[in-house]
Design a protein around this motif. Structure first.
Motif, mmCIF file in Angstrom:
data_model
loop_
_atom_site.group_PDB
_atom_site.id
_atom_site.type_symbol
_atom_site.label_atom_id
_atom_site.label_comp_id
_atom_site.label_asym_id
_atom_site.label_seq_id
_atom_site.Cartn_x
_atom_site.Cartn_y
_atom_site.Cartn_z
ATOM 1 N N VAL A 31 33.305 -34.984 44.252
ATOM 2 C CA VAL A 31 32.214 -34.280 43.582
ATOM 3 C C VAL A 31 32.182 -34.844 42.176
ATOM 4 C CG1 VAL A 31 31.330 -32.079 42.733
ATOM 5 C CG2 VAL A 31 32.454 -32.194 44.969
ATOM 6 N N ILE A 32 31.047 -35.446 41.811
ATOM 7 C CA ILE A 32 30.914 -36.143 40.534
ATOM 8 C C ILE A 32 29.754 -35.480 39.800
ATOM 9 C CG2 ILE A 32 30.446 -38.377 39.459
ATOM 10 C CD1 ILE A 32 31.531 -39.547 42.245
ATOM 11 N N ALA A 33 30.069 -34.738 38.744
ATOM 12 C CA ALA A 33 29.037 -33.907 38.133
ATOM 13 C C ALA A 33 29.243 -33.752 36.625
ATOM 14 C CB ALA A 33 29.045 -32.525 38.792
ATOM 15 N N PHE A 34 28.128 -33.411 35.961
ATOM 16 C CA PHE A 34 28.106 -32.964 34.565
ATOM 17 C C PHE A 34 28.593 -34.003 33.577
ATOM 18 C CE2 PHE A 34 28.995 -29.247 37.324
ATOM 19 C CZ PHE A 34 27.708 -28.739 37.323
ATOM 20 N N SER A 35 28.112 -35.226 33.732
ATOM 21 C CA SER A 35 28.444 -36.300 32.803
ATOM 22 C C SER A 35 27.268 -36.524 31.856
ATOM 23 C CB SER A 35 28.724 -37.578 33.592
ATOM 24 O OG SER A 35 28.903 -38.657 32.703
ATOM 25 N N ALA A 36 27.568 -36.893 30.623
ATOM 26 C CA ALA A 36 26.515 -37.278 29.701
ATOM 27 C C ALA A 36 25.874 -38.590 30.150
ATOM 28 C CB ALA A 36 27.074 -37.425 28.290
ATOM 29 N N GLY A 37 26.648 -39.445 30.810
ATOM 30 C CA GLY A 37 26.162 -40.729 31.314
ATOM 31 C C GLY A 37 25.828 -40.643 32.795
ATOM 32 N N ASN A 38 25.856 -41.784 33.468
ATOM 33 C CA ASN A 38 25.638 -41.818 34.914
ATOM 34 C C ASN A 38 26.817 -41.171 35.631
ATOM 35 O OD1 ASN A 38 23.157 -43.513 35.172
ATOM 36 N ND2 ASN A 38 24.443 -45.010 34.119
ATOM 37 N N GLY A 39 26.563 -40.664 36.826
ATOM 38 C CA GLY A 39 27.664 -40.180 37.649
ATOM 39 C C GLY A 39 28.592 -41.331 37.996
ATOM 40 N N ILE A 40 28.012 -42.421 38.530
ATOM 41 C CA ILE A 40 28.753 -43.644 38.843
ATOM 42 C C ILE A 40 27.959 -44.827 38.316
ATOM 43 C CG2 ILE A 40 29.684 -45.132 40.670
ATOM 44 C CD1 ILE A 40 29.889 -42.667 42.455
ATOM 45 N N GLY A 41 28.618 -45.717 37.597
ATOM 46 C CA GLY A 41 27.989 -46.932 37.108
ATOM 47 C C GLY A 41 28.746 -48.155 37.599
ATOM 48 N N LEU A 42 28.031 -49.116 38.175
ATOM 49 C CA LEU A 42 28.615 -50.399 38.556
ATOM 50 C C LEU A 42 28.104 -51.418 37.559
ATOM 51 C CD1 LEU A 42 28.547 -48.707 41.278
ATOM 52 C CD2 LEU A 42 28.597 -50.905 42.418
ATOM 53 N N SER A 43 29.010 -52.114 36.870
ATOM 54 C CA SER A 43 28.557 -53.056 35.850
ATOM 55 C C SER A 43 29.453 -54.281 35.801
ATOM 56 C CB SER A 43 28.531 -52.369 34.478
ATOM 57 O OG SER A 43 29.818 -52.041 34.062
ATOM 58 N N THR A 44 29.005 -55.273 35.044
ATOM 59 C CA THR A 44 29.739 -56.507 34.823
ATOM 60 C C THR A 44 30.231 -57.105 36.139
ATOM 61 O OG1 THR A 44 30.475 -55.490 32.760
ATOM 62 C CG2 THR A 44 31.404 -57.631 33.304
ATOM 63 N N SER A 45 29.291 -57.342 37.018
ATOM 64 C CA SER A 45 29.555 -57.995 38.300
ATOM 65 C C SER A 45 30.548 -57.247 39.181
ATOM 66 C CB SER A 45 30.019 -59.441 38.080
ATOM 67 O OG SER A 45 29.014 -60.162 37.410
ATOM 68 N N ALA A 46 30.454 -55.940 39.207
ATOM 69 C CA ALA A 46 31.233 -55.165 40.177
ATOM 70 C C ALA A 46 30.647 -55.490 41.543
ATOM 71 C CB ALA A 46 31.134 -53.674 39.880
ATOM 72 N N SER A 47 31.432 -56.075 42.421
ATOM 73 C CA SER A 47 30.888 -56.569 43.685
ATOM 74 C C SER A 47 31.505 -55.848 44.879
ATOM 75 C CB SER A 47 31.117 -58.070 43.807
ATOM 76 O OG SER A 47 32.500 -58.343 43.821
ATOM 77 N N ALA A 48 30.727 -55.701 45.909
ATOM 78 C CA ALA A 48 31.164 -55.140 47.185
ATOM 79 C C ALA A 48 31.745 -53.731 47.056
ATOM 80 C CB ALA A 48 32.168 -56.076 47.871
ATOM 81 N N GLY A 49 31.313 -53.001 46.021
ATOM 82 C CA GLY A 49 31.752 -51.620 45.878
ATOM 83 C C GLY A 49 31.174 -50.754 46.988
ATOM 84 N N GLN A 50 31.913 -49.730 47.366
ATOM 85 C CA GLN A 50 31.439 -48.792 48.372
ATOM 86 C C GLN A 50 31.447 -47.390 47.773
ATOM 87 O OE1 GLN A 50 32.895 -49.318 52.466
ATOM 88 N NE2 GLN A 50 34.163 -50.959 51.635
ATOM 89 N N ILE A 51 30.300 -46.744 47.808
ATOM 90 C CA ILE A 51 30.158 -45.373 47.320
ATOM 91 C C ILE A 51 29.813 -44.541 48.544
ATOM 92 C CG2 ILE A 51 28.913 -43.864 45.736
ATOM 93 C CD1 ILE A 51 28.385 -46.414 44.028
ATOM 94 N N LEU A 52 30.782 -43.780 49.050
ATOM 95 C CA LEU A 52 30.686 -43.167 50.371
ATOM 96 C C LEU A 52 30.938 -41.661 50.328
ATOM 97 C CD1 LEU A 52 32.983 -45.789 52.149
ATOM 98 C CD2 LEU A 52 30.490 -45.869 51.982
ATOM 99 N N ALA A 53 30.001 -40.892 50.902
ATOM 100 C CA ALA A 53 30.193 -39.458 51.175
ATOM 101 C C ALA A 53 30.574 -38.648 49.943
ATOM 102 C CB ALA A 53 31.211 -39.274 52.298
ATOM 103 N N ASN A 54 29.868 -38.853 48.837
ATOM 104 C CA ASN A 54 30.116 -38.104 47.606
ATOM 105 C C ASN A 54 28.971 -37.139 47.349
ATOM 106 O OD1 ASN A 54 32.505 -39.697 46.484
ATOM 107 N ND2 ASN A 54 31.004 -41.306 46.836
ATOM 108 N N GLU A 55 29.236 -36.111 46.566
ATOM 109 C CA GLU A 55 28.183 -35.242 46.029
ATOM 110 C C GLU A 55 28.088 -35.552 44.547
ATOM 111 O OE1 GLU A 55 27.204 -30.566 45.187
ATOM 112 O OE2 GLU A 55 28.409 -31.073 46.952
ATOM 113 N N ILE A 56 26.900 -36.017 44.117
ATOM 114 C CA ILE A 56 26.706 -36.481 42.750
ATOM 115 C C ILE A 56 25.553 -35.680 42.164
ATOM 116 C CG2 ILE A 56 26.195 -38.492 41.316
ATOM 117 C CD1 ILE A 56 27.293 -40.187 43.736
#
Length: 176
Positions: A31-56
């Protein structure tokens, strides 16, 4: 128990989770909540990331252009089986210049609630190598799905299998 905004003094100031240059990272069952920024950020060539079954939910609380998941330029991965609700900006934004990104079996509802300057789409697909299939995008006044920066269809976006019930607007082109 109940999940509520802890207030400005204790919420995270930036992205709740940021993958920087990470290869094959997995964010799952959170459970990813109540951030001033993004819940999840992929940056600077983050590759092949998997974001699975979350509540954001309820992220981007300080900046109306930040939201649930942001896939930045040079980054890419798979977003599958997530629930994104009431983020100030887009539920999911794939930036122009992002690597191949797949969004599948994900529900985005009521995102873009940050006011008049907010990014208001549930899915904002700016990258040219984005596949979105079998998603549910609801409760957006400006558009559930925005393909291209101004809603102009952009080649190589596959949004043909999106669940259309209750969607107000779908802007899409078939795959090449």
């Amino acid at each position: 128990g109940a999940c509520g905004d802890p207030g400005a003094a204790t919420r995270s100031a930036g992205d709740k989770i940021r993958l920087v240059g990470a290869g094959s990272a997995i964010v799952q069952n959170k459970v990813i909540a109540f951030s001033a920024g993004n819940g999840i950020g992929l940056s600077t060539s983050a590759s092949a990331g998997q974001i699975l079954a979350n509540e954001i939910r309820e992220n981007g609380l300080v900046t109306t252009t930040l939201g649930g998941i942001n896939v930045g330029s040079g980054s890419g991965g798979t977003v599958q089986g997530n629930l994104l609700v009431a983020n100030n900006g887009a539920g999911i934004e794939v930036a122009n210049g992002a690597a191949a990104t797949t969004i599948v079996n994900t529900t985005v509802s009521g995102n873009g609630v940050g006011g008049t300057r907010a990014v208001t789409a549930g899915l904002r697909l700016l990258g040219s190598c984005t596949t979105a299939a079998r998603n549910i995008a609801t409760a957006r006044s400006r558009g559930a799905i925005l393909v291209g920066s101004r809603g102009t269809p952009t080649p190589r976006h596959d949004t043909s299998n999106l669940h259309e019930a209750r969607c107000r607007t779908i802007t899409a082109v078939p795959p090449e």
